[in-house]
Design a protein around this motif. Structure first.
Motif, PDB file in Angstrom:
ATOM      1  N   LYS A  24      37.631 -17.234  17.722  1.00 57.77           N
ATOM      2  CA  LYS A  24      36.805 -17.302  18.930  1.00 57.77           C
ATOM      3  C   LYS A  24      37.139 -18.606  19.637  1.00 57.77           C
ATOM      4  N   PRO A  25      36.971 -18.660  20.949  1.00 56.08           N
ATOM      5  CA  PRO A  25      37.191 -19.938  21.619  1.00 56.08           C
ATOM      6  C   PRO A  25      36.284 -21.025  21.030  1.00 56.08           C
ATOM      7  N   PRO A  26      36.844 -22.183  20.656  1.00 54.74           N
ATOM      8  CA  PRO A  26      36.014 -23.275  20.134  1.00 54.74           C
ATOM      9  C   PRO A  26      34.961 -23.708  21.150  1.00 54.74           C
ATOM     10  N   VAL A  27      33.820 -24.162  20.642  1.00 55.82           N
ATOM     11  CA  VAL A  27      32.717 -24.604  21.503  1.00 55.82           C
ATOM     12  C   VAL A  27      32.521 -26.106  21.300  1.00 55.82           C
ATOM     13  N   PHE A  28      32.802 -26.869  22.344  1.00 52.02           N
ATOM     14  CA  PHE A  28      32.665 -28.323  22.276  1.00 52.02           C
ATOM     15  C   PHE A  28      31.326 -28.735  22.876  1.00 52.02           C
TER      16      PHE A  28
ATOM     17  N   ILE B 242      31.080 -32.957  18.893  1.00 54.55           N
ATOM     18  CA  ILE B 242      31.120 -31.951  17.842  1.00 54.55           C
ATOM     19  C   ILE B 242      31.753 -30.683  18.403  1.00 54.55           C
ATOM     20  N   CYS B 243      32.507 -29.990  17.577  1.00 59.75           N
ATOM     21  CA  CYS B 243      33.137 -28.742  17.989  1.00 59.75           C
ATOM     22  C   CYS B 243      32.857 -27.678  16.940  1.00 59.75           C
TER      23      CYS B 243
ATOM     24  N   VAL C 218      32.972 -23.465  11.057  1.00 60.61           N
ATOM     25  CA  VAL C 218      33.381 -24.835  10.754  1.00 60.61           C
ATOM     26  C   VAL C 218      32.844 -25.746  11.849  1.00 60.61           C
ATOM     27  N   ILE C 219      32.369 -26.931  11.452  1.00 59.96           N
ATOM     28  CA  ILE C 219      32.012 -27.941  12.451  1.00 59.96           C
ATOM     29  C   ILE C 219      32.941 -29.142  12.278  1.00 59.96           C
TER      30      ILE C 219
ATOM     31  N   VAL D 204      40.453 -30.330  18.585  1.00 61.70           N
ATOM     32  CA  VAL D 204      40.332 -28.923  18.179  1.00 61.70           C
ATOM     33  C   VAL D 204      39.790 -28.073  19.322  1.00 61.70           C
ATOM     34  N   ALA D 205      38.957 -28.648  20.174  1.00 62.14           N
ATOM     35  CA  ALA D 205      38.365 -27.903  21.282  1.00 62.14           C
ATOM     36  C   ALA D 205      39.427 -27.331  22.216  1.00 62.14           C
ATOM     37  N   ASP D 206      40.617 -27.932  22.236  1.00 61.56           N
ATOM     38  CA  ASP D 206      41.687 -27.474  23.128  1.00 61.56           C
ATOM     39  C   ASP D 206      42.609 -26.440  22.481  1.00 61.56           C
TER      40      ASP D 206
END
Length: 202
Positions: free
Chosen positions: A113-117, A126-127, A145-146, A155-157
């Motif tokens: 899934k797209p990471p959520v920042f 946090i991501c 995972v956080i 990681v958000a990118d």
């Protein structure tokens, strides 16, 4: 055989007697909560699933300090009660063992899934990342995972499909769920990342 893409080592205290979980291929499985202390003094309560033979190696009344080796698994709870995504540790071995508590997990999987920042109220980056981790028999575990700090921004990118290796610990976290106007306390489980590396760096 252990899945080298998904390895968990825990040492902690069984805080209540094992209870019957399910039967599969004539094997009976039991579940029990394992309390693992953090360095901060807080505690994580982690649900462990093990077959009957393994359970014969521990005190059935609870209270034992044990080392569990296994893998982190997930399944969708369709009962309508409790969390939709249920996270447990499937035990390959259990031994009574006394010593410092241990909470270590290493998983390798693809971002699904797209990471959520986001930024916490205290200003920490946090991501949130969902990893799809393959296991045998064409099954897949979906593990939250956080990631914190500078690595969270990196990681958000990452695009969906990026393969990550994550080293960290299993974290239990209480939250309030409101359903039909009624508040109830629930527990979420996730991997709190210590080290994260993309596929091209390992």
């Amino acid at each position: 055989m252990e899945n080298i893409r998904n390895v968990v080592t825990l040492r902690g205290n069984i805080i209540s007697p094992p209870v019957f979980s399910h039967e599969n291929h004539d094997r009976q499985f039991y579940t029990f909560p394992l309390m693992v202390e953090r360095l901060s003094g807080n505690e994580d309560i982690i649900n462990v699933v093990a077959d009957r033979q393994l359970m014969q190696q521990v005190d059935p009344n609870g209270g034992s300090c044990v080392t569990v080796m296994g893998e982190l698994r997930s399944f969708n709870n369709r009962s309508g009660q409790g969390s939709r995504l249920v996270i447990t540790v499937y035990a390959f071995s259990i031994e009574e063992d006394f010593g410092d508590h241990i909470n270590e997990v290493t998983v390798t999987g693809a971002i699904c899934k797209p990471p959520v920042f986001r930024t916490t109220p205290l200003g920490r980056d946090i991501c949130d990342v969902m990893l799809a981790v393959n296991r045998r028999y064409r099954r897949t575990d979906y593990l939250p995972v956080i990631v914190w700090g500078r690595k969270a921004r990196e990681v958000a990118d990452y695009p969906v499909g990026t393969e990550l290796r994550v080293d960290g610990r299993i974290q239990s976290r209480k939250y309030i769920k409101i359903k039909d106007g009624i508040s109830c306390e629930r527990t979420a489980f996730e991997i709190s990342a210590i080290e994260v590396s993309a596929a091209d760096s390992f």
